[in-house]
Design a protein around this motif. Structure first.
Motif, PDB file in Angstrom:
ATOM      1  N   ARG A   1       0.856  -1.180   0.000  1.00 45.13           N
ATOM      2  CA  ARG A   1       0.000   0.000   0.000  1.00 45.13           C
ATOM      3  C   ARG A   1       0.895   1.233   0.000  1.00 45.13           C
ATOM      4  NH1 ARG A   1      -2.519  -0.722   5.127  1.00 45.13           N
ATOM      5  NH2 ARG A   1      -3.397   1.341   4.794  1.00 45.13           N
ATOM      6  N   PRO A   2       0.361   2.378  -0.440  1.00 45.99           N
ATOM      7  CA  PRO A   2       1.185   3.602  -0.466  1.00 45.99           C
ATOM      8  C   PRO A   2       1.821   3.946   0.881  1.00 45.99           C
ATOM      9  CG  PRO A   2      -0.773   3.934  -1.777  1.00 45.99           C
ATOM     10  CD  PRO A   2      -0.936   2.590  -1.089  1.00 45.99           C
ATOM     11  N   VAL A   3       1.074   3.785   1.982  1.00 43.69           N
ATOM     12  CA  VAL A   3       1.640   4.105   3.292  1.00 43.69           C
ATOM     13  C   VAL A   3       2.819   3.178   3.605  1.00 43.69           C
ATOM     14  CG1 VAL A   3       0.033   2.677   4.641  1.00 43.69           C
ATOM     15  CG2 VAL A   3       1.076   4.693   5.672  1.00 43.69           C
ATOM     16  N   GLU A   4       2.709   1.915   3.209  1.00 38.94           N
ATOM     17  CA  GLU A   4       3.807   0.968   3.429  1.00 38.94           C
ATOM     18  C   GLU A   4       5.021   1.337   2.570  1.00 38.94           C
ATOM     19  OE1 GLU A   4       1.211  -3.043   4.404  1.00 38.94           O
ATOM     20  OE2 GLU A   4       1.438  -2.413   2.314  1.00 38.94           O
ATOM     21  N   LEU A   5       4.754   1.786   1.350  1.00 41.86           N
ATOM     22  CA  LEU A   5       5.859   2.225   0.484  1.00 41.86           C
ATOM     23  C   LEU A   5       6.582   3.420   1.097  1.00 41.86           C
ATOM     24  CD1 LEU A   5       4.376   1.920  -3.108  1.00 41.86           C
ATOM     25  CD2 LEU A   5       6.522   0.923  -2.306  1.00 41.86           C
ATOM     26  N   ARG A   6       5.820   4.400   1.583  1.00 40.27           N
ATOM     27  CA  ARG A   6       6.439   5.583   2.199  1.00 40.27           C
ATOM     28  C   ARG A   6       7.286   5.193   3.396  1.00 40.27           C
ATOM     29  NH1 ARG A   6       3.019  10.130   3.850  1.00 40.27           N
ATOM     30  NH2 ARG A   6       5.041  11.100   4.119  1.00 40.27           N
ATOM     31  N   GLU A   7       6.799   4.255   4.205  1.00 40.86           N
ATOM     32  CA  GLU A   7       7.564   3.805   5.370  1.00 40.86           C
ATOM     33  C   GLU A   7       8.834   3.099   4.938  1.00 40.86           C
ATOM     34  OE1 GLU A   7       4.860   1.364   7.576  1.00 40.86           O
ATOM     35  OE2 GLU A   7       3.665   3.074   8.254  1.00 40.86           O
TER      36      GLU A   7
ATOM     37  N   LEU B   1       5.035  -0.633 -15.740  1.00 41.60           N
ATOM     38  CA  LEU B   1       5.978  -1.242 -14.808  1.00 41.60           C
ATOM     39  C   LEU B   1       5.341  -1.622 -13.476  1.00 41.60           C
ATOM     40  CD1 LEU B   1       8.945   1.181 -15.513  1.00 41.60           C
ATOM     41  CD2 LEU B   1       8.506  -1.057 -16.540  1.00 41.60           C
ATOM     42  N   VAL B   2       4.208  -1.012 -13.168  1.00 45.48           N
ATOM     43  CA  VAL B   2       3.520  -1.225 -11.892  1.00 45.48           C
ATOM     44  C   VAL B   2       2.027  -1.375 -12.177  1.00 45.48           C
ATOM     45  CG1 VAL B   2       2.847  -0.044  -9.751  1.00 45.48           C
ATOM     46  CG2 VAL B   2       5.211   0.006 -10.485  1.00 45.48           C
TER      47      VAL B   2
ATOM     48  N   PRO C   1      -7.126  -1.780  -6.692  1.00 43.97           N
ATOM     49  CA  PRO C   1      -8.040  -1.281  -5.659  1.00 43.97           C
ATOM     50  C   PRO C   1      -8.628  -2.456  -4.888  1.00 43.97           C
ATOM     51  CG  PRO C   1      -8.775  -0.636  -7.883  1.00 43.97           C
ATOM     52  CD  PRO C   1      -7.616  -1.569  -8.032  1.00 43.97           C
ATOM     53  N   GLU C   2      -8.777  -2.285  -3.586  1.00 41.55           N
ATOM     54  CA  GLU C   2      -9.342  -3.339  -2.737  1.00 41.55           C
ATOM     55  C   GLU C   2     -10.697  -2.864  -2.231  1.00 41.55           C
ATOM     56  OE1 GLU C   2      -6.484  -4.074   0.335  1.00 41.55           O
ATOM     57  OE2 GLU C   2      -4.953  -4.702  -1.087  1.00 41.55           O
ATOM     58  N   PRO C   3     -11.707  -3.734  -2.271  1.00 43.08           N
ATOM     59  CA  PRO C   3     -13.028  -3.323  -1.796  1.00 43.08           C
ATOM     60  C   PRO C   3     -13.022  -3.079  -0.287  1.00 43.08           C
ATOM     61  CG  PRO C   3     -12.997  -5.678  -2.301  1.00 43.08           C
ATOM     62  CD  PRO C   3     -11.657  -5.123  -2.695  1.00 43.08           C
TER      63      PRO C   3
ATOM     64  N   THR D   1      -3.370  -1.284  -3.493  1.00 39.48           N
ATOM     65  CA  THR D   1      -2.000  -1.789  -3.419  1.00 39.48           C
ATOM     66  C   THR D   1      -1.373  -1.656  -4.794  1.00 39.48           C
ATOM     67  OG1 THR D   1      -2.673  -4.058  -3.897  1.00 39.48           O
ATOM     68  CG2 THR D   1      -2.455  -3.448  -1.568  1.00 39.48           C
ATOM     69  N   TYR D   2      -0.048  -1.630  -4.800  1.00 39.84           N
ATOM     70  CA  TYR D   2       0.723  -1.560  -6.036  1.00 39.84           C
ATOM     71  C   TYR D   2       1.692  -2.727  -6.056  1.00 39.84           C
ATOM     72  CZ  TYR D   2      -1.071   3.141  -6.630  1.00 39.84           C
ATOM     73  OH  TYR D   2      -1.900   4.218  -6.803  1.00 39.84           O
TER      74      TYR D   2
END
Length: 121
Positions: A37-43, A65-66, A70-72, A79-80
């Protein structure tokens, strides 16, 4: 005009452009172990703003490349993950990282030597 096909090849320039953006390779490398998830990527990355991460993810998605998934649910989540094409860049990114690890001190020494030493007298 150059006659070197490597320098004139738009595909080679595309590859160099993809790796020249500071955050492209960092985000690709951060996704190497699976979807995040974006927050996990930033961390995981550190030092990247939400805005820049979003722009980078969009650029990487645009280039195939990515993938964005989207998750319900509420709140909406996404997630990416790397595509098969994105995974093909991991080896070159690793090679650049190994080169930087081996020669980084030399590059920093050259940069330091090129800096003005202060006000001229």
């Amino acid at each position: 005009m150059t006659t070197d096909p490597f320098l004139a090849d738009c595909r080679a320039r595309l590859a160099f452009d993809l790796l020249s953006n500071t955050w492209n390779a960092v985000v690709l490398w951060a996704l190497r172990d699976g979807p995040l998830r974006p927050v996990e990527l930033r961390e995981r990355i550190g030092g990247i703003s939400s805005k820049v991460l979003t722009e980078t993810l969009r650029r990487l998605q645009f280039n195939g490349l990515v993938d964005r998934h989207p998750e319900p649910g509420a709140p909406p989540r996404v997630t990416y993950e790397l595509t098969a094409l994105g995974r093909t860049l991991l080896a070159p990114i690793d090679a650049f990282g190994a080169w930087a690890f081996e020669h980084g001190d030399e590059v920093m020494a050259a940069q330091e030597a090129a800096r003005p030493s202060g006000p001229e007298e």
